[in-house]
Design an enzyme around this catalytic site. Structure first.
Site, PDB file in Angstrom:
ATOM      1  N   LYS A 190       0.721  -1.259  -0.022  1.00 25.33           N
ATOM      2  CA  LYS A 190       0.183  -0.054  -0.022  1.00 25.33           C
ATOM      3  C   LYS A 190       0.860   1.211  -0.138  1.00 25.33           C
ATOM      4  CE  LYS A 190      -2.045  -1.055   3.758  1.00 25.33           C
ATOM      5  NZ  LYS A 190      -1.165  -2.334   4.284  1.00 25.33           N
ATOM      6  N   ARG A 235      -9.869   0.750   8.821  1.00 19.02           N
ATOM      7  CA  ARG A 235      -9.333  -0.688   9.228  1.00 19.02           C
ATOM      8  C   ARG A 235     -10.108  -1.413  10.087  1.00 19.02           C
ATOM      9  NH1 ARG A 235      -3.581   0.184   8.822  1.00 19.02           N
ATOM     10  NH2 ARG A 235      -2.408  -1.463   9.551  1.00 19.02           N
ATOM     11  N   ARG A 265      11.761  -5.507   5.004  1.00 16.98           N
ATOM     12  CA  ARG A 265      11.510  -4.112   4.669  1.00 16.98           C
ATOM     13  C   ARG A 265      12.735  -3.008   5.206  1.00 16.98           C
ATOM     14  NH1 ARG A 265       5.868  -1.679   5.393  1.00 16.98           N
ATOM     15  NH2 ARG A 265       5.999  -2.472   7.467  1.00 16.98           N
ATOM     16  N   ARG A 306      11.434  -1.188  10.823  1.00 18.73           N
ATOM     17  CA  ARG A 306      10.398  -0.802  11.754  1.00 18.73           C
ATOM     18  C   ARG A 306      10.436  -1.746  13.083  1.00 18.73           C
ATOM     19  NH1 ARG A 306       4.977   0.373   8.339  1.00 18.73           N
ATOM     20  NH2 ARG A 306       4.127  -0.827   9.989  1.00 18.73           N
ATOM     21  N   ARG A 330       0.003  -8.895  13.364  1.00 20.77           N
ATOM     22  CA  ARG A 330      -0.645  -7.920  12.466  1.00 20.77           C
ATOM     23  C   ARG A 330      -1.540  -8.386  11.267  1.00 20.77           C
ATOM     24  NH1 ARG A 330       4.505  -4.934  10.808  1.00 20.77           N
ATOM     25  NH2 ARG A 330       3.301  -3.941   9.318  1.00 20.77           N
TER      26      ARG A 330
HETATM   27  P1  AP5 Z   1       4.634  -1.671   1.860  1.00 22.62           P
HETATM   28  O1  AP5 Z   1       4.601  -0.965   0.591  1.00 22.62           O
HETATM   29  O2  AP5 Z   1       5.662  -0.882   2.958  1.00 22.62           O
HETATM   30  O3  AP5 Z   1       3.596  -2.374   2.447  1.00 22.62           O
HETATM   31  P2  AP5 Z   1       2.235  -1.852   3.201  1.00 22.62           P
HETATM   32  O4  AP5 Z   1       1.119  -2.322   2.473  1.00 22.62           O
HETATM   33  O5  AP5 Z   1       2.119  -0.422   3.178  1.00 22.62           O
HETATM   34  O6  AP5 Z   1       2.539  -2.436   4.634  1.00 22.62           O
HETATM   35  P3  AP5 Z   1       2.377  -1.826   6.315  1.00 22.62           P
HETATM   36  O7  AP5 Z   1       3.173  -2.810   6.762  1.00 22.62           O
HETATM   37  O8  AP5 Z   1       2.911  -0.388   6.149  1.00 22.62           O
HETATM   38  O9  AP5 Z   1       0.928  -1.814   6.576  1.00 22.62           O
HETATM   39  P4  AP5 Z   1       0.276  -1.907   7.799  1.00 22.62           P
HETATM   40  O10 AP5 Z   1      -0.997  -1.857   7.287  1.00 22.62           O
HETATM   41  O11 AP5 Z   1       0.753  -3.128   8.596  1.00 22.62           O
HETATM   42  O12 AP5 Z   1       1.189  -0.717   8.429  1.00 22.62           O
HETATM   43  P5  AP5 Z   1       0.884   0.522   8.890  1.00 22.62           P
HETATM   44  O13 AP5 Z   1       1.981   1.569   9.002  1.00 22.62           O
HETATM   45  O14 AP5 Z   1      -0.461   0.964   8.142  1.00 22.62           O
HETATM   46  O15 AP5 Z   1       5.583  -2.984   1.326  1.00 22.62           O
HETATM   47  C1  AP5 Z   1       6.305  -3.952   2.182  1.00 22.62           C
HETATM   48  C2  AP5 Z   1       7.279  -4.351   1.728  1.00 22.62           C
HETATM   49  O16 AP5 Z   1       7.351  -5.039   0.499  1.00 22.62           O
HETATM   50  C3  AP5 Z   1       8.609  -3.356   1.333  1.00 22.62           C
HETATM   51  O17 AP5 Z   1       9.634  -3.701   1.816  1.00 22.62           O
HETATM   52  C4  AP5 Z   1       8.452  -2.943  -0.084  1.00 22.62           C
HETATM   53  O18 AP5 Z   1       9.705  -2.654  -0.816  1.00 22.62           O
HETATM   54  C5  AP5 Z   1       8.080  -4.522  -0.697  1.00 22.62           C
HETATM   55  N1  AP5 Z   1       7.177  -4.483  -1.757  1.00 22.62           N
HETATM   56  C6  AP5 Z   1       6.167  -3.599  -1.959  1.00 22.62           C
HETATM   57  N2  AP5 Z   1       5.529  -4.092  -3.269  1.00 22.62           N
HETATM   58  C7  AP5 Z   1       6.166  -5.091  -3.708  1.00 22.62           C
HETATM   59  C8  AP5 Z   1       6.119  -6.058  -4.884  1.00 22.62           C
HETATM   60  N3  AP5 Z   1       5.014  -5.920  -5.796  1.00 22.62           N
HETATM   61  N4  AP5 Z   1       7.072  -7.179  -4.841  1.00 22.62           N
HETATM   62  C9  AP5 Z   1       7.733  -7.270  -4.121  1.00 22.62           C
HETATM   63  N5  AP5 Z   1       8.061  -6.559  -2.951  1.00 22.62           N
HETATM   64  C10 AP5 Z   1       7.304  -5.439  -2.791  1.00 22.62           C
HETATM   65  O19 AP5 Z   1       0.390   0.723  10.547  1.00 22.62           O
HETATM   66  C11 AP5 Z   1       1.233   0.315  11.634  1.00 22.62           C
HETATM   67  C12 AP5 Z   1       0.372   0.204  12.643  1.00 22.62           C
HETATM   68  O20 AP5 Z   1      -0.051   1.454  13.068  1.00 22.62           O
HETATM   69  C13 AP5 Z   1      -0.877  -0.711  13.066  1.00 22.62           C
HETATM   70  O21 AP5 Z   1      -0.435  -1.909  13.167  1.00 22.62           O
HETATM   71  C14 AP5 Z   1      -1.761  -0.025  14.046  1.00 22.62           C
HETATM   72  O22 AP5 Z   1      -1.157  -0.130  15.280  1.00 22.62           O
HETATM   73  C15 AP5 Z   1      -1.441   1.267  13.577  1.00 22.62           C
HETATM   74  N6  AP5 Z   1      -2.663   1.737  12.810  1.00 22.62           N
HETATM   75  C16 AP5 Z   1      -2.582   2.474  11.558  1.00 22.62           C
HETATM   76  N7  AP5 Z   1      -3.739   2.551  10.963  1.00 22.62           N
HETATM   77  C17 AP5 Z   1      -4.373   2.377  11.941  1.00 22.62           C
HETATM   78  C18 AP5 Z   1      -6.009   2.427  12.021  1.00 22.62           C
HETATM   79  N8  AP5 Z   1      -6.439   2.819  10.714  1.00 22.62           N
HETATM   80  N9  AP5 Z   1      -6.661   2.194  12.901  1.00 22.62           N
HETATM   81  C19 AP5 Z   1      -5.975   1.515  13.948  1.00 22.62           C
HETATM   82  N10 AP5 Z   1      -4.584   1.395  14.036  1.00 22.62           N
HETATM   83  C20 AP5 Z   1      -3.873   1.941  12.954  1.00 22.62           C
HETATM   84 MG    MG Z   2       2.604   1.128   4.899  1.00 19.97          MG
END
Ligand code: AP5
Ligand code: MG
Length: 219
Positions: free
Chosen positions: A15, A90, A129, A162, A173
């Site tokens: 994402k 979410r 990552r 991270r 997660r």
């Molecule tokens: P990346 O693009 O970083 O993946 P992502 O989908 O953004 O994954 P996240 O881990 O950031 O999502 P998340 O939802 O767990 O975390 P968030 O920060 O939102 O890609 C991942 C890796 O794969 C990278 O290394 C990239 O290079 C590689 N990659 C990408 N595409 C690829 C491809 N096509 N092929 C190969 N490799 C690829 O949330 C973190 C925390 O914050 C949550 O756990 C929660 O505690 C809190 N939080 C955030 N939002 C909320 C909410 N709405 N409500 C409550 N708590 C929340």
């Molecule tokens: Mg992300």
């Protein structure tokens, strides 16, 4: 007419990677709830202190706090014409709150790309990552390495792993996603806005699929 796009998909689906690439082409600001929490953590704000325990455990920050944070962010002038949301909503309560707040902003959720990736692939993506300290740019040691190890290609800042990308927290997660977030797939399918994209393809191919399917702001 404003445009709101919600990127849906499990942790590690890509994402953030895709949002950073397509937000310019779509002319929409990239609003990542995770990035906003991490910024608050870095600055040791009250919000950051509250969110820290949840994030470190791989759990969701409570709905009321998260909804208020996103409402405030979406009310800023740069979101006048819409936004590209990454990581919000979410939970069903967040999705409903978003629908309600967008009425106030004279908009609605126009499209919800679901970037789908099987669980086995997610763990390898997250444990390899590397994230940029200054602006959250995302790299992968194998799939998308930076030109210089440990340094962000885009702004030269330090790359770090991270805290919640440890294998055990990643598993937690993913479970939280399946339990609390995956019901949104049906929610948006019923609204007729869900677009399924195969997230196992190369980063470039996923970008191409997204850009060909998503609505654009009028010129
Ligand atoms: P990346 O693009 O970083 O993946 P992502 O989908 O953004 O994954 P996240 O881990 O950031 O999502 P998340 O939802 O767990 O975390 P968030 O920060 O939102 O890609 C991942 C890796 O794969 C990278 O290394 C990239 O290079 C590689 N990659 C990408 N595409 C690829 C491809 N096509 N092929 C190969 N490799 C690829 O949330 C973190 C925390 O914050 C949550 O756990 C929660 O505690 C809190 N939080 C955030 N939002 C909320 C909410 N709405 N409500 C409550 N708590 C929340
Ligand atoms: Mg992300």
């Amino acid at each position: 007419m404003s445009i709101y796009i919600v990127l849906l998909g499990p942790p590690g689906a890509g994402k953030g990677t895709q949002a950073q690439i397509i937000s310019g082409a779509l002319r929409l600001p990239h609003i990542s709830s995770g990035d906003i929490f991490r910024e608050n953590l870095k600055n040791q704000t009250d919000l950051g202190k509250l969110a820290k325990g949840y994030i470190d455990r791989g759990e969701l920050v409570p709905d009321d706090v998260t909804i208020a944070m996103i409402r405030e962010r979406l009310s800023r002038p740069d979101c006048r014409d819409g936004a590209l949301l990454d990581g919000f909503p979410r939970t069903p309560a967040q999705a409903q709150a978003l629908d309600e707040m967008l009425v106030d902003f004279a908009g609605k959720v126009n499209a919800v790309p679901l970037i789908d990736v099987p669980e086995a692939v997610l763990v390898e993506r997250l444990t390899g990552r590397w994230t940029c300290r200054a602006n959250g740019h995302v790299f992968h040691e194998k799939f998308n390495p930076p030109a210089k190890p440990g340094i962000c290609d885009q702004d030269g800042s330090e790359l770090y792993q991270r805290e919640d990308d440890k294998a055990e927290t990643v598993t937690r997660r993913i479970r939280v996603y399946l339990e609390q977030t995956s019901p949104l797939i049906e929610y948006y399918r019923r609204q007729g806005v869900l677009l399924e994209v195969d997230g196992t393809q190369s980063i470039e191919k996923v970008t191409e699929d997204l850009l060909s399917a998503l609505p654009r702001r009028e010129a």
